[in-house]
Design an enzyme around this catalytic site. Structure first.
Site, mmCIF file in Angstrom:
data_model
loop_
_atom_site.group_PDB
_atom_site.id
_atom_site.type_symbol
_atom_site.label_atom_id
_atom_site.label_comp_id
_atom_site.label_asym_id
_atom_site.label_seq_id
_atom_site.Cartn_x
_atom_site.Cartn_y
_atom_site.Cartn_z
ATOM 1 N N CYS A 485 32.599 40.412 72.464
ATOM 2 C CA CYS A 485 32.567 40.832 71.538
ATOM 3 C C CYS A 485 32.186 39.738 70.549
ATOM 4 O O CYS A 485 30.839 39.410 70.471
ATOM 5 C CB CYS A 485 34.236 40.985 71.130
ATOM 6 S SG CYS A 485 35.240 39.856 72.022
ATOM 7 N N SER A 486 33.005 38.968 69.877
ATOM 8 C CA SER A 486 32.426 37.943 68.864
ATOM 9 C C SER A 486 32.912 36.641 69.632
ATOM 10 O O SER A 486 31.910 35.788 70.217
ATOM 11 C CB SER A 486 33.179 37.755 67.628
ATOM 12 O OG SER A 486 32.453 36.780 66.846
ATOM 13 N N ILE A 489 36.788 37.054 74.115
ATOM 14 C CA ILE A 489 38.165 36.746 74.666
ATOM 15 C C ILE A 489 38.967 38.114 74.186
ATOM 16 O O ILE A 489 39.919 38.409 74.955
ATOM 17 C CB ILE A 489 38.718 35.456 74.282
ATOM 18 C CG1 ILE A 489 38.896 35.056 72.911
ATOM 19 C CG2 ILE A 489 38.066 34.434 75.195
ATOM 20 C CD1 ILE A 489 39.587 34.033 72.532
#
Length: 555
Positions: A485-486, A489
């Site tokens: 994702c970014s 986590i």
């Protein structure tokens, strides 16, 4: 009769989970630790397994770093003598522990290894173990409350040895408050066996010839030699301790069904009972648990600029190592009964595009799952690390990437990419999935849309793995898929947790979300970032079950 009863019960479990049955010697070890009470021995066996899995201690490799150095540090050792009753004497020297240099994960690995080797001896099984916690000469900087809790928890109910007594020797004044906290953890029966002892009074508990010289005895202490002898004996030997974890020695995964599983009906009842607030509290307990490992490489000054976020780091124990520059903020994560099923990583930065594609090539990745947009809320969440338009071409280091096709669906895009290695002149096809309906820190508005997306990813992964099987030399269940994702986590962890839980549900009809997330966080630290994401895992699984007819709508 007792070993037969024990083995019958335990081997029902091993048979159900497709692992090797326990041996007679192992059965005797657990039974002797619980005075041949079969039910208590079975409980001990599962507590031992669960403790090792929770701490990520699946296969001990004493000849590999950092465990080898920890074993030879002298921090833990077993003395070469026994007490008058025949009990073995294990010694922990607190002043040799430096929390800033060595993580709990490695310390616990060493403790498991040395104690397991000590209780292989039948005399130790029969007569038990005395544990000396030597605090003489230690400072507050040598002490770690969480580590001490874990050691006591292990000794009190998760290790196959009769614990005769724990002697805390030479405790400084400042230890009184931590000791009071630790004593609250202990059952009354064990609390009687744990004693703080002044150095001068230690000989009331053990004779001088059972004590090292620095503790007032007459025993020359060579902490290095006993451990070194064990390492030399270990060479070429399969350690029976790995058998006890209940998973195959090769390609082991930490995600296998444990004793505390739930059926769908039990999960529904748990959710109805706990409500959203109770599930949030459950997540908060998980969030407070410290990662079982170290972040040394991620924290190194020359690697700081490769981390998208300074507080989202990868553990040394599970990080992916590149063949050249070595570091990338990426972690191997196990799937259900599958070692290294995922590589959880951050959204690539412009300066790490080349590292990202090198990792994809080196790890034979055929599927990439992206659960973020490149920009959200006016903020850059991930770089545009692949050619976005059909026909586009980009070169990242020595990997050239060509966009062959983009298929747009309601909630995701599926892009077919062709990779060309400009050094070896090989080429490979990779499928890139981007889920578009997941807000940062939030959850998808439709759980079923994410589960359908997961299904499309799994189908492509299985097809690609079969096509690539002649070149693959890794886990028989397939190659790792990259999930990011970014930060790598929150949404990443949620996606992987759903995949693991739904895979177990399909396989054996049970699951345990809390256990799955705890184990996952031991490999990709801080996985699942918010209580909303943790709660979403529960509701998404139940929605899926209702759609599949596995759970009636009014249940």
């Amino acid at each position: 009769i007792c070993p037969i009863q024990f083995l019958e019960e335990i081997n029902k479990w091993t048979s159900q989970h497709g692992v090797s049955p326990l041996s007679w010697d192992v059965a005797v070890k657990f039974l002797m630790a619980r005075k041949f009470d079969v039910l208590r021995a079975i409980e001990l066996f599962h507590s031992y397994r669960e403790t090792r899995l929770r701490e990520g201690i699946v296969k001990l490799q004493p000849h590999e770093e950092p465990l080898r150095s920890e074993l030879l540090s002298g921090k833990f050792t077993v003395l070469g003598v026994r007490d008058p009753s025949g009990a073995s004497i294990a010694l922990y020297t607190a002043k040799l522990h430096h929390p800033s240099k060595t993580g709990n994960h490695v310390v616990l690995q060493a403790l498991f290894y040395l104690l397991d080797r000590a209780v292989e001896n039948f005399e130790t099984q029969r007569n038990g173990l005395v544990f000396i916690y030597d605090m003489a000469g230690s400072n507050y900087t040598n002490f770690e409350l969480d580590l001490s809790k874990k050691i006591l928890n292990l000794l009190k109910g998760a290790f196959p040895a009769r614990l005769k007594k724990v002697l805390i020797v030479g405790a400084p004044v400042w230890f009184r408050v931590p000791y009071n906290l630790l004593s609250l953890l202990l059952k009354e029966k064990l609390r009687e066996r744990v004693q703080m002892v002044k150095m001068a009074d230690l000989r009331e508990h053990l004779p001088r010839d059972c004590l090292p010289e620095h503790l007032g005895g007459c025993l020359p202490l060579d902490m290095h030699s006993w451990n070194l002898q064990l390492l030399s004996e270990q060479n070429g030997r399969v350690d029976p301790v790995d058998e006890l974890v209940g998973i195959p020695l090769e390609n082991t995964s930490i995600h296998i069904p444990g004793p505390e599983v739930m059926s769908l009906a039990e999960l529904m009842a748990h959710l109805n009972r706990a409500q959203r607030s109770g599930i949030y509290l459950e997540y908060e307990e998980l969030r407070r648990e410290q990662p079982p490992g170290t972040f040394t490489c991620a924290l190194a000054a020359h690697n700081q600029e490769r981390n998208r976020y300074g507080d989202v780091l990868c553990l040394d124990q599970t990080r992916v190592r590149l063949k050249r520059s070595d570091y990338i903020n990426a972690s191997f994560m196990d799937g259900y009964k599958q070692k290294n099923a995922y590589i959880g990583t951050q959204g690539p930065l412009e300066k790490t595009y080349g590292d990202f594609w090198r990792m994809v090539w080196e790890q034979s990745v055929l599927v990439i799952v992206m659960t973020t947009r490149t920009d959200e809320g006016g903020r850059r969440k991930c770089g545009q690390y692949w050619p976005k338009e059909e026909g586009g071409q980009e070169v990242y280091g020595h990997i050239a990437v060509v966009n062959h096709r983009v298929d747009k669906h309601a909630h995701y895009n599926q892009t077919t990419l062709e990779l060309h290695n400009t050094e070896t002149f090989e080429q490979r096809q990779v499928t890139h999935f981007q889920f578009l309906s997941w807000p940062d820190y939030g959850v998808p508005s439709s759980a079923l849309s994410l589960i359908d997306f997961l299904g499309a990813v799994k189908h492509q992964q299985q097809w690609a793995a079969q096509a690539f099987s002649s070149q693959w030399r890794g886990h028989p269940l397939g190659l790792p898929m990259v999930v990011h994702c970014s930060a790598g986590i929150g949404r990443t962890g949620t996606f992987c947790a759903l995949d693991i839980c739904l895979s177990q549900l399909q396989d054996v009809g049970t699951l345990n979300i809390c256990q799955t997330v705890r184990r996952m966080r031991a490999q990709r630290a801080f996985s699942i970032q918010t209580p909303e994401q943790y709660y979403f895992c529960h509701t998404a699984i139940l929605e899926h079950a209702q759609r599949q007819g596995l759970l009636s709508a009014n249940q």
